[in-house]
Design an enzyme around this catalytic site. Structure first.
Site, PDB file in Angstrom:
ATOM      1  N   CYS A 142       0.839  -1.174  -0.038  1.00 47.67           N
ATOM      2  CA  CYS A 142      -0.086  -0.016   0.044  1.00 47.67           C
ATOM      3  C   CYS A 142       1.149   1.253   0.004  1.00 47.67           C
ATOM      4  O   CYS A 142       1.783   1.175   0.820  1.00 47.67           O
ATOM      5  CB  CYS A 142      -0.741  -0.075   1.238  1.00 47.67           C
ATOM      6  SG  CYS A 142      -1.715   1.515   1.446  1.00 47.67           S
ATOM      7  N   ASP A 173       0.044  -5.739   0.669  1.00 51.82           N
ATOM      8  CA  ASP A 173      -1.377  -6.213  -0.034  1.00 51.82           C
ATOM      9  C   ASP A 173      -1.196  -7.634  -0.666  1.00 51.82           C
ATOM     10  O   ASP A 173      -0.109  -7.945  -1.386  1.00 51.82           O
ATOM     11  CB  ASP A 173      -1.746  -5.314  -0.862  1.00 51.82           C
ATOM     12  CG  ASP A 173      -2.298  -3.979  -0.320  1.00 51.82           C
ATOM     13  OD1 ASP A 173      -3.166  -4.124   0.790  1.00 51.82           O
ATOM     14  OD2 ASP A 173      -2.149  -2.927  -0.646  1.00 51.82           O
TER      15      ASP A 173
END
Length: 115
Positions: free
Chosen positions: A32, A39
């Site tokens: 992110c 992620d």
């Protein structure tokens, strides 16, 4: 120089026959850009090749190069589609990023190309 390796292609020996290829990468990771938290996602690529097919080892290296890149879910899914289409010039292509829950939110992004 781009941080992403090139996608390589090979000749489609069945050019003229429409068939769909589905490639699934269940261990995709990126970061992110705001929180720097990892992620995790499953990336699904479905395409109908024309003159060329994508060489899978180069695709694996390309997808793994996102591991340390700060990029939003929407952007990474569209970036993969753009790079895949630029390399292979398919008849049709769909890239789906099915991202794991983080912070109580689940995201699925689908980007499509049709010649």
């Amino acid at each position: 120089m781009s941080p992403f390796p090139s996608l390589e292609t090979a000749k489609n020996e069945y050019q003229g026959r429409e068939y769909e290829v589905e490639i699934v990468c269940p261990e995709f990771t990126c970061v992110c850009p705001r929180t720097r938290q990892p992620d995790f996602a499953t990336i699904r690529i479905r395409y109908v090749p024309d003159v060329t097919i994508v060489e899978l080892k180069s695709l694996k290296l390309y997808l793994s190069s996102f591991r340390d890149q700060g990029i939003f879910h929407e952007h990474v899914t569209n970036r993969i589609l753009d790079d895949f289409v630029a390399a292979s010039q398919p008849i049709r292509c769909t890239v789906e990023g099915d991202f794991n829950v983080r912070g109580g939110i689940k995201t699925t992004v689908r980007a499509e190309y049709q010649r």
